[in-house]
Write a protein that holds these residues in place. Sequence first.
Motif, PDB file in Angstrom:
ATOM      1  N   GLU A 239      51.372  49.778  33.044  1.00  0.00           N
ATOM      2  CA  GLU A 239      52.791  49.578  33.354  1.00  0.00           C
ATOM      3  C   GLU A 239      53.064  49.847  34.837  1.00  0.00           C
ATOM      4  N   LEU A 240      52.460  50.898  35.376  1.00  0.00           N
ATOM      5  CA  LEU A 240      52.654  51.234  36.789  1.00  0.00           C
ATOM      6  C   LEU A 240      52.106  50.144  37.695  1.00  0.00           C
ATOM      7  N   LEU A 241      50.917  49.626  37.367  1.00  0.00           N
ATOM      8  CA  LEU A 241      50.321  48.545  38.155  1.00  0.00           C
ATOM      9  C   LEU A 241      51.183  47.285  38.105  1.00  0.00           C
ATOM     10  N   MET A 242      51.675  46.961  36.918  1.00  0.00           N
ATOM     11  CA  MET A 242      52.499  45.762  36.786  1.00  0.00           C
ATOM     12  C   MET A 242      53.819  45.908  37.538  1.00  0.00           C
ATOM     13  N   LEU A 243      54.397  47.099  37.522  1.00  0.00           N
ATOM     14  CA  LEU A 243      55.630  47.340  38.269  1.00  0.00           C
ATOM     15  C   LEU A 243      55.382  47.166  39.758  1.00  0.00           C
ATOM     16  N   ALA A 244      54.272  47.743  40.254  1.00  0.00           N
ATOM     17  CA  ALA A 244      53.948  47.635  41.679  1.00  0.00           C
ATOM     18  C   ALA A 244      53.703  46.178  42.074  1.00  0.00           C
ATOM     19  N   CYS A 245      52.944  45.457  41.254  1.00  0.00           N
ATOM     20  CA  CYS A 245      52.676  44.037  41.540  1.00  0.00           C
ATOM     21  C   CYS A 245      53.958  43.212  41.473  1.00  0.00           C
ATOM     22  N   GLY A 246      54.818  43.527  40.494  1.00  0.00           N
ATOM     23  CA  GLY A 246      56.077  42.804  40.372  1.00  0.00           C
ATOM     24  C   GLY A 246      56.970  43.006  41.580  1.00  0.00           C
ATOM     25  N   LEU A 247      57.070  44.246  42.071  1.00  0.00           N
ATOM     26  CA  LEU A 247      57.883  44.517  43.255  1.00  0.00           C
ATOM     27  C   LEU A 247      57.300  43.838  44.488  1.00  0.00           C
ATOM     28  N   PHE A 248      55.964  43.840  44.586  1.00  0.00           N
ATOM     29  CA  PHE A 248      55.307  43.172  45.720  1.00  0.00           C
ATOM     30  C   PHE A 248      55.620  41.679  45.726  1.00  0.00           C
ATOM     31  N   LEU A 249      55.481  41.035  44.568  1.00  0.00           N
ATOM     32  CA  LEU A 249      55.755  39.601  44.481  1.00  0.00           C
ATOM     33  C   LEU A 249      57.231  39.297  44.702  1.00  0.00           C
ATOM     34  N   LEU A 250      58.093  40.194  44.212  1.00  0.00           N
ATOM     35  CA  LEU A 250      59.532  39.992  44.391  1.00  0.00           C
ATOM     36  C   LEU A 250      59.914  40.003  45.861  1.00  0.00           C
ATOM     37  N   VAL A 251      59.308  40.923  46.626  1.00  0.00           N
ATOM     38  CA  VAL A 251      59.663  41.072  48.039  1.00  0.00           C
ATOM     39  C   VAL A 251      58.982  40.016  48.902  1.00  0.00           C
ATOM     40  N   PHE A 252      57.669  39.823  48.704  1.00  0.00           N
ATOM     41  CA  PHE A 252      56.901  38.996  49.631  1.00  0.00           C
ATOM     42  C   PHE A 252      56.828  37.523  49.238  1.00  0.00           C
ATOM     43  N   THR A 253      57.263  37.187  48.036  1.00  0.00           N
ATOM     44  CA  THR A 253      57.341  35.769  47.670  1.00  0.00           C
ATOM     45  C   THR A 253      58.768  35.365  47.328  1.00  0.00           C
ATOM     46  N   LEU A 254      59.723  36.269  47.607  1.00  0.00           N
ATOM     47  CA  LEU A 254      61.142  36.032  47.306  1.00  0.00           C
ATOM     48  C   LEU A 254      61.357  35.684  45.834  1.00  0.00           C
ATOM     49  N   GLY A 255      60.529  36.271  44.967  1.00  0.00           N
ATOM     50  CA  GLY A 255      60.684  36.091  43.532  1.00  0.00           C
ATOM     51  C   GLY A 255      59.951  34.905  42.956  1.00  0.00           C
ATOM     52  N   VAL A 256      59.422  34.019  43.814  1.00  0.00           N
ATOM     53  CA  VAL A 256      58.747  32.824  43.309  1.00  0.00           C
ATOM     54  C   VAL A 256      57.486  33.200  42.523  1.00  0.00           C
ATOM     55  N   GLY A 257      56.762  34.198  42.991  1.00  0.00           N
ATOM     56  CA  GLY A 257      55.528  34.612  42.322  1.00  0.00           C
ATOM     57  C   GLY A 257      55.743  35.125  40.913  1.00  0.00           C
ATOM     58  N   LEU A 258      56.975  35.571  40.608  1.00  0.00           N
ATOM     59  CA  LEU A 258      57.255  36.085  39.267  1.00  0.00           C
ATOM     60  C   LEU A 258      57.220  34.989  38.210  1.00  0.00           C
ATOM     61  N   VAL A 259      57.332  33.729  38.636  1.00  0.00           N
ATOM     62  CA  VAL A 259      57.289  32.619  37.685  1.00  0.00           C
ATOM     63  C   VAL A 259      55.974  32.627  36.909  1.00  0.00           C
ATOM     64  N   VAL A 260      54.880  32.932  37.602  1.00  0.00           N
ATOM     65  CA  VAL A 260      53.574  33.029  36.952  1.00  0.00           C
ATOM     66  C   VAL A 260      53.273  34.463  36.538  1.00  0.00           C
ATOM     67  N   ALA A 261      53.794  35.439  37.293  1.00  0.00           N
ATOM     68  CA  ALA A 261      53.483  36.839  37.016  1.00  0.00           C
ATOM     69  C   ALA A 261      54.011  37.299  35.665  1.00  0.00           C
ATOM     70  N   VAL A 262      55.194  36.806  35.265  1.00  0.00           N
ATOM     71  CA  VAL A 262      55.788  37.241  33.995  1.00  0.00           C
ATOM     72  C   VAL A 262      54.939  36.798  32.798  1.00  0.00           C
ATOM     73  N   PRO A 263      54.608  35.491  32.636  1.00  0.00           N
ATOM     74  CA  PRO A 263      53.735  35.128  31.516  1.00  0.00           C
ATOM     75  C   PRO A 263      52.340  35.741  31.622  1.00  0.00           C
ATOM     76  N   PHE A 264      51.862  35.956  32.847  1.00  0.00           N
ATOM     77  CA  PHE A 264      50.567  36.616  33.022  1.00  0.00           C
ATOM     78  C   PHE A 264      50.621  38.043  32.486  1.00  0.00           C
ATOM     79  N   ALA A 265      51.712  38.768  32.787  1.00  0.00           N
ATOM     80  CA  ALA A 265      51.866  40.136  32.294  1.00  0.00           C
ATOM     81  C   ALA A 265      51.978  40.168  30.775  1.00  0.00           C
ATOM     82  N   VAL A 266      52.709  39.198  30.204  1.00  0.00           N
ATOM     83  CA  VAL A 266      52.848  39.120  28.747  1.00  0.00           C
ATOM     84  C   VAL A 266      51.482  38.895  28.101  1.00  0.00           C
ATOM     85  N   ALA A 267      50.717  37.938  28.644  1.00  0.00           N
ATOM     86  CA  ALA A 267      49.389  37.656  28.104  1.00  0.00           C
ATOM     87  C   ALA A 267      48.456  38.853  28.280  1.00  0.00           C
TER      88      ALA A 267
END
Length: 300
Positions: A239-267
């Motif tokens: 959970e901690l790793l996913m939170l850190a990766c999510g915040l990183f993608l949110l900031v440095f990709t302006l949220g675009v990276g979360l499009v793939v990160a969310v289903p990746f985290a679910v899987a």
Amino acid sequence: MAFKNAFKNLITHFGIVWALLLYIVICTAIIVGLSLPFILPIAQAFGEAGVFDGIGNAFSSLFNEGGWNGFWDELYGVYAAIVGVFENNGRVKSLTMFFLIFIVILAFRFLFGLYEIPLATVLDGRLSCNAQYGFGGKFFSTLSVSVRYTLARMPITILFDGLMYGAIYGLSMAIGINVALPFVVIAVILVFTAFKRSLLACWAPCIVDGTGVVRGFLRSCEICFKRFGSIYSTYFVVELLMLACGLFLLVFTLGVGLVVAVPFAVACMSYLNSTEFYNKTGKRYYIDSNVFTPPTENVL
């Protein structure tokens, strides 16, 4: 070990991420359609009260001369504006209550919970005999079981989330609005979420293994508490790793990276659940094309 093996299998069978992305898009479209009658009047009232302007001013202050003090001052103004809307507009208050109950608590949890049993079935086939099942076919063939499982799971997750939000509210009242509050909130969320995931981790895999919905829950709890330290620490770190990766993608990709990160985290979480189940029950499983045998000391 469980996370490493789950991650290896997920990377090897990355196609499941795209299937989950499509499922999330469809569910999101349904939720948005159901939400519009509630959201539009609420958003209009917030806009007229200056809530959105206040949020923009808060972030502008944070990155300019205002700093953190200006940021918190602006956020307090946003909070006061929101409170004023609810105090002075009974229609907005009612719409918000119905939105939270019927959309956020019920419809959202139900629709986004239906993926677990078919995904667990797909993963069980890959782990047990390296079989390739389609997510769409399993979704419809296991739909009746998925509905029963999701309806049984919802009260438990609602209880956990209620306790978590209660703890956050109590701590926020005790600490007040200051720089430490976000870190305290994140810590509480991680602690509660990791415990919930640990307790329910093996529920779907147990059902796929042939256990009923109720007995599957009891078996999942038994597995969790017999190896609580190992399972909880795994989910907390993930959970901690996913939170850190999510915040990183949110900031440095302006949220675009979360499009793939969310289903990746679910899987990833579903693979971790199935892998934990196989490890803790001593069942051999495939890692890519190789068979892995769990160490006997970890078997219940």
